[in-house]
Scaffold this motif. Structure first.
Motif, PDB file in Angstrom:
ATOM      1  N   ILE A  81       0.831  -1.204   0.000  1.00 43.86           N
ATOM      2  CA  ILE A  81       0.000   0.000   0.000  1.00 43.86           C
ATOM      3  C   ILE A  81       0.870   1.260   0.000  1.00 43.86           C
ATOM      4  CG2 ILE A  81      -1.739   1.296   1.290  1.00 43.86           C
ATOM      5  CD1 ILE A  81      -2.695  -1.366   2.456  1.00 43.86           C
ATOM      6  N   TYR A  82       1.976   1.198   0.764  1.00 39.77           N
ATOM      7  CA  TYR A  82       2.832   2.390   0.896  1.00 39.77           C
ATOM      8  C   TYR A  82       4.252   1.939   1.211  1.00 39.77           C
ATOM      9  CZ  TYR A  82       4.891   6.542   3.116  1.00 39.77           C
ATOM     10  OH  TYR A  82       5.710   7.573   3.451  1.00 39.77           O
ATOM     11  N   THR A  83       5.238   2.574   0.590  1.00 36.01           N
ATOM     12  CA  THR A  83       6.653   2.312   0.897  1.00 36.01           C
ATOM     13  C   THR A  83       7.397   3.643   0.999  1.00 36.01           C
ATOM     14  OG1 THR A  83       7.209   2.093  -1.461  1.00 36.01           O
ATOM     15  CG2 THR A  83       6.699   0.062  -0.253  1.00 36.01           C
ATOM     16  N   ASP A  84       8.435   3.663   1.849  1.00 29.20           N
ATOM     17  CA  ASP A  84       9.233   4.889   2.018  1.00 29.20           C
ATOM     18  C   ASP A  84      10.532   4.518   2.734  1.00 29.20           C
ATOM     19  OD1 ASP A  84       9.954   7.509   1.878  1.00 29.20           O
ATOM     20  OD2 ASP A  84       8.694   8.185   3.549  1.00 29.20           O
ATOM     21  N   ILE A  85      11.493   5.433   2.691  1.00 29.16           N
ATOM     22  CA  ILE A  85      12.748   5.286   3.427  1.00 29.16           C
ATOM     23  C   ILE A  85      12.743   6.329   4.542  1.00 29.16           C
ATOM     24  CG2 ILE A  85      15.249   5.277   3.342  1.00 29.16           C
ATOM     25  CD1 ILE A  85      13.960   3.099   1.668  1.00 29.16           C
ATOM     26  N   ARG A 102      -4.403   3.978   3.117  1.00 28.33           N
ATOM     27  CA  ARG A 102      -5.425   2.971   2.842  1.00 28.33           C
ATOM     28  C   ARG A 102      -5.183   2.322   1.481  1.00 28.33           C
ATOM     29  NH1 ARG A 102     -11.034   5.895   4.885  1.00 28.33           N
ATOM     30  NH2 ARG A 102     -10.360   6.243   7.060  1.00 28.33           N
ATOM     31  N   ALA A 103      -5.682   1.108   1.370  1.00 27.88           N
ATOM     32  CA  ALA A 103      -5.515   0.369   0.115  1.00 27.88           C
ATOM     33  C   ALA A 103      -6.377   0.984  -0.980  1.00 27.88           C
ATOM     34  CB  ALA A 103      -5.903  -1.097   0.329  1.00 27.88           C
ATOM     35  N   PRO A 104      -5.880   1.003  -2.220  1.00 28.20           N
ATOM     36  CA  PRO A 104      -6.693   1.502  -3.338  1.00 28.20           C
ATOM     37  C   PRO A 104      -7.895   0.598  -3.576  1.00 28.20           C
ATOM     38  CG  PRO A 104      -4.685   0.461  -4.141  1.00 28.20           C
ATOM     39  CD  PRO A 104      -4.548   0.554  -2.655  1.00 28.20           C
ATOM     40  N   LEU A 105      -8.923   1.159  -4.176  1.00 22.74           N
ATOM     41  CA  LEU A 105     -10.179   0.422  -4.364  1.00 22.74           C
ATOM     42  C   LEU A 105     -10.014  -0.827  -5.227  1.00 22.74           C
ATOM     43  CD1 LEU A 105     -12.774   3.309  -4.816  1.00 22.74           C
ATOM     44  CD2 LEU A 105     -12.432   1.842  -2.829  1.00 22.74           C
ATOM     45  N   TRP A 106      -9.046  -0.808  -6.146  1.00 24.99           N
ATOM     46  CA  TRP A 106      -8.898  -1.972  -7.032  1.00 24.99           C
ATOM     47  C   TRP A 106      -8.518  -3.222  -6.255  1.00 24.99           C
ATOM     48  CZ3 TRP A 106      -4.476  -4.794  -7.259  1.00 24.99           C
ATOM     49  CH2 TRP A 106      -3.299  -4.190  -6.846  1.00 24.99           C
ATOM     50  N   GLN A 107      -7.929  -3.049  -5.060  1.00 19.92           N
ATOM     51  CA  GLN A 107      -7.580  -4.213  -4.257  1.00 19.92           C
ATOM     52  C   GLN A 107      -8.816  -4.888  -3.654  1.00 19.92           C
ATOM     53  OE1 GLN A 107      -4.473  -3.492  -1.405  1.00 19.92           O
ATOM     54  NE2 GLN A 107      -3.011  -2.780  -2.946  1.00 19.92           N
ATOM     55  N   PHE A 108      -9.972  -4.255  -3.802  1.00 22.44           N
ATOM     56  CA  PHE A 108     -11.225  -4.849  -3.331  1.00 22.44           C
ATOM     57  C   PHE A 108     -12.156  -5.153  -4.506  1.00 22.44           C
ATOM     58  CE2 PHE A 108      -9.501  -2.194   0.003  1.00 22.44           C
ATOM     59  CZ  PHE A 108      -9.579  -3.006   1.122  1.00 22.44           C
ATOM     60  N   SER A 109     -11.582  -5.251  -5.705  1.00 23.26           N
ATOM     61  CA  SER A 109     -12.402  -5.436  -6.910  1.00 23.26           C
ATOM     62  C   SER A 109     -13.235  -6.709  -6.847  1.00 23.26           C
ATOM     63  CB  SER A 109     -11.515  -5.448  -8.156  1.00 23.26           C
ATOM     64  OG  SER A 109     -10.486  -6.426  -8.031  1.00 23.26           O
ATOM     65  N   GLY A 110     -12.714  -7.742  -6.168  1.00 22.48           N
ATOM     66  CA  GLY A 110     -13.467  -8.986  -6.055  1.00 22.48           C
ATOM     67  C   GLY A 110     -14.780  -8.815  -5.322  1.00 22.48           C
ATOM     68  N   LEU A 111     -14.813  -7.905  -4.333  1.00 28.01           N
ATOM     69  CA  LEU A 111     -16.051  -7.656  -3.599  1.00 28.01           C
ATOM     70  C   LEU A 111     -17.106  -7.043  -4.504  1.00 28.01           C
ATOM     71  CD1 LEU A 111     -14.709  -6.280  -0.190  1.00 28.01           C
ATOM     72  CD2 LEU A 111     -15.636  -8.553  -0.679  1.00 28.01           C
ATOM     73  N   PHE A 112     -16.671  -6.151  -5.407  1.00 30.78           N
ATOM     74  CA  PHE A 112     -17.611  -5.540  -6.344  1.00 30.78           C
ATOM     75  C   PHE A 112     -18.159  -6.592  -7.319  1.00 30.78           C
ATOM     76  CE2 PHE A 112     -14.771  -1.971  -5.161  1.00 30.78           C
ATOM     77  CZ  PHE A 112     -15.723  -1.124  -4.610  1.00 30.78           C
ATOM     78  N   VAL A 113     -17.263  -7.472  -7.787  1.00 29.09           N
ATOM     79  CA  VAL A 113     -17.696  -8.552  -8.686  1.00 29.09           C
ATOM     80  C   VAL A 113     -18.684  -9.471  -7.964  1.00 29.09           C
ATOM     81  CG1 VAL A 113     -16.936 -10.575  -9.992  1.00 29.09           C
ATOM     82  CG2 VAL A 113     -15.567  -8.476 -10.029  1.00 29.09           C
ATOM     83  N   LEU A 114     -18.373  -9.790  -6.696  1.00 31.86           N
ATOM     84  CA  LEU A 114     -19.249 -10.656  -5.909  1.00 31.86           C
ATOM     85  C   LEU A 114     -20.608 -10.008  -5.692  1.00 31.86           C
ATOM     86  CD1 LEU A 114     -19.542 -13.287  -4.285  1.00 31.86           C
ATOM     87  CD2 LEU A 114     -18.616 -12.054  -2.311  1.00 31.86           C
TER      88      LEU A 114
END
Length: 202
Positions: free
Chosen positions: A11-15, A86-98
């Motif tokens: 979701i997020y990376t940094d140094i 927060r996670a982008p919405l595409w990471q929950f795309s399966g819920l929309f398909v369901l």
């Protein structure tokens, strides 16, 4: 067959150069931060999300750093950072398909149930009435004949442990020659109670 698996998504990376590694005491190289979340994937589509995770790794010695090993102020700052992203919405795309699938299937199931009820109220010769066997398993009755108030049934002499495998044994030659007489009201009651769960019409 359902293809499923679990995969981590970043979701997020940094140094971060403000954290001193508790292992090698280095602060110049920095610490790699990653906020991630694992998802259950069905047919490669991310569906259900698990709890977010914060990972810390020293870029100097490569050691993984536990959050509890840091100062309280750093722990609070990093937990706030974790909650912020927060996670982008595409990471929950399966819920929309369901959700779309369920929305489509609800009226289909309702229409199927209505059609079965109509067949129960007006049974015809040649129908297979599928029922749950007491104690487990599935079997069926074959409607031999129908009169004004009575239905003549031939019970299947075999049963299947799985509902989806019943069709393999549900053949006319496997039904007994012994006949069972039911009234149409009894047939409706068996369906209403859930003992009879489906009808097959050839």
């Amino acid at each position: 067959m359902i293809i499923w698996g679990i995969r981590k998504y970043s979701i997020y990376t940094d140094i971060d150069h403000g954290i001193q590694c508790p292992h090698c005491s280095d602060k110049e190289e920095g610490v790699e931060l990653e906020v991630s979340r694992k998802h259950l994937r069905i047919f490669w589509i991310p569906t259900l999300a698990f709890r977010k995770k914060l990972s810390l790794r020293c870029l100097n010695c490569g050691s993984k750093i536990k959050l509890k090993s840091l100062r309280d102020s750093e722990q609070v700052r990093l937990m706030n950072l974790k909650g912020k992203h927060r996670a982008p919405l595409w990471q929950f795309s399966g819920l929309f398909v369901l959700a779309i699938f369920i929305a489509i299937m609800i009226p289909v199931i309702q229409n199927s149930n209505a059609a079965d009820l109509e067949k129960i109220k007006n049974p015809e010769m040649g129908y297979y009435l599928r029922y749950r066997v007491p104690g487990g398993g599935y079997s069926s009755y074959y409607i031999e004949s129908v009169s004004k108030d009575t239905v003549l049934l031939r019970p299947l002499e075999l049963s299947s442990r799985k509902m989806t495998r019943l069709y393999q044994i549900e053949k006319l030659e496997n039904h007994s020659d012994s006949l069972i007489y039911w009234s149409k009201s009894d047939l409706l009651q068996e369906y209403t109670d859930g003992s009879i769960y489906g009808i097959r019409v050839d």
